[in-house]
Design a protein around this motif. Structure first.
Motif, mmCIF file in Angstrom:
data_model
loop_
_atom_site.group_PDB
_atom_site.id
_atom_site.type_symbol
_atom_site.label_atom_id
_atom_site.label_comp_id
_atom_site.label_asym_id
_atom_site.label_seq_id
_atom_site.Cartn_x
_atom_site.Cartn_y
_atom_site.Cartn_z
ATOM 1 N N GLY A 32 -106.742 81.210 29.531
ATOM 2 C CA GLY A 32 -107.785 82.223 29.451
ATOM 3 C C GLY A 32 -108.774 82.033 30.575
ATOM 4 O O GLY A 32 -108.469 81.382 31.585
ATOM 5 N N PRO A 33 -109.995 82.562 30.448
ATOM 6 C CA PRO A 33 -111.000 82.374 31.497
ATOM 7 C C PRO A 33 -111.267 80.884 31.723
ATOM 8 O O PRO A 33 -111.444 80.131 30.764
ATOM 9 C CB PRO A 33 -112.242 83.084 30.918
ATOM 10 N N PRO A 34 -111.287 80.434 32.978
ATOM 11 C CA PRO A 34 -111.466 79.007 33.251
ATOM 12 C C PRO A 34 -112.852 78.505 32.861
ATOM 13 O O PRO A 34 -113.870 79.173 33.080
ATOM 14 C CB PRO A 34 -111.251 78.908 34.762
ATOM 15 N N LEU A 35 -112.882 77.300 32.295
ATOM 16 C CA LEU A 35 -114.110 76.609 31.901
ATOM 17 C C LEU A 35 -113.952 75.152 32.279
ATOM 18 O O LEU A 35 -113.044 74.476 31.792
ATOM 19 C CB LEU A 35 -114.330 76.761 30.394
ATOM 20 N N ILE A 36 -114.797 74.645 33.175
ATOM 21 C CA ILE A 36 -114.721 73.251 33.586
ATOM 22 C C ILE A 36 -115.954 72.509 33.094
ATOM 23 O O ILE A 36 -117.078 73.000 33.228
ATOM 24 C CB ILE A 36 -114.561 73.110 35.123
ATOM 25 N N LEU A 37 -115.741 71.337 32.495
ATOM 26 C CA LEU A 37 -116.827 70.510 31.982
ATOM 27 C C LEU A 37 -116.806 69.145 32.663
ATOM 28 O O LEU A 37 -115.744 68.526 32.797
ATOM 29 C CB LEU A 37 -116.690 70.323 30.464
ATOM 30 N N THR A 38 -117.982 68.672 33.049
ATOM 31 C CA THR A 38 -118.133 67.388 33.727
ATOM 32 C C THR A 38 -118.937 66.446 32.840
ATOM 33 O O THR A 38 -119.993 66.814 32.330
ATOM 34 C CB THR A 38 -118.834 67.570 35.084
#
Length: 262
Positions: free
Chosen positions: A19-25
């Motif tokens: 789905g829509p990209p979501l990046i977490l750091t």
């Protein structure tokens, strides 16, 4: 798990869902493992990208101190988005990871669909405050050099159980990535033009004022305070945290309106 080679430095990352990209750091001295309580919820309708910053977890711990910096971390995020084929993404993180997310927006605003800023500060206006922060960062690095990973046992719960190969990367990351050079990120806040959610634990005293400041300075920003949570709000209260983030994602993607219309 896939690894991304960044000029000889291998960056560990993982991808969940589609789905829509979501990046977490993650935060300083933590790892991508800190997001375990979010994987199921956030990957249900999104391509969730988690990763270990250089010097942390399963990524490489380069010996060159110059391999650790804000600019290189921002570059790592851009390269990870390239690796998963994401021209644009929802970008977020906790503590140092949240600061780096703001720094990423500063450098690549066109690649940010929305921001998730969690238990984070935007830096410092005054040199004196920044110098005090940097002094503490160097003291942390020195302590990791002296005591090794045993230092983690005296820190917050989310870091006491994380897995690093040794403390050398953490020491170098403190000196090169945790320290700050200017007020550039803070000065960017009024220019942010994407939906932004500021999340803070009600008991995360050092970051309450910073969260209020960011919510006031970022145009249209939303702010959620997670009750009975400290610095790692997503770990202390995962259900409340996930609900707040999912509600925000629904709003920016128009899902409530779609459900109301159905």
């Amino acid at each position: 798990m896939p690894r991304l080679n960044r000029d000889g430095v291998n960056i560990h990352y993982e991808v969940h869902g589609s789905g829509p990209p979501l990046i977490l750091t993650h935060g300083y001295s933590s790892t991508s493992e800190m997001w375990q309580g979010q994987i199921t919820a956030l990957s249900r309708h999104h391509q969730l990208v988690l990763w270990d910053m250089r010097g942390h977890g399963q990524s490489d711990y380069p010996e060159d101190p110059a391999a650790y910096s804000e600019a290189l971390t921002v570059g790592d995020i851009a390269a990870l988005l390239d690796a998963v084929g994401a021209g644009q993404a929802i970008v977020g993180g906790l503590s140092l990871g949240g600061y780096m997310s703001l720094a990423f927006y500063r450098g690549h605003p066109e690649r940010v669909r929305a921001l998730l800023i969690i238990d984070t500060g935007p830096g410092f206006k005054k040199d004196e405050a920044r110098d005090a922060w940097n002094k503490r960062a160097h003291e942390t690095a020195d302590r990791f050099d002296r005591e090794g990973l045993a230092v983690l046992k005296s820190l917050s719960a989310e870091r006491a159980s994380v897995s690093h190969r040794d403390a050398t990367g953490l020491a170098r990351a403190a000196r090169g990535m945790l320290t700050q050079r200017d007020a550039g990120v803070m000065e960017t806040l009024p220019a942010i033009r994407v939906p932004s959610l500021v999340v803070v634990g009600a008991d995360d005293t050092p970051f309450l004022a910073a969260s209020d400041y960011m919510a006031a300075k970022i145009p249209g920003a939303e702010k959620v305070t997670i009750l009975a949570a400290s610095h790692a709000a997503n770990i202390d209260q995962p259900e409340a945290f996930n609900a707040a983030v999912l509600a925000f994602l629904d709003r920016i993607e128009g899902k409530p309106a779609q459900r109301a219309a159905s």
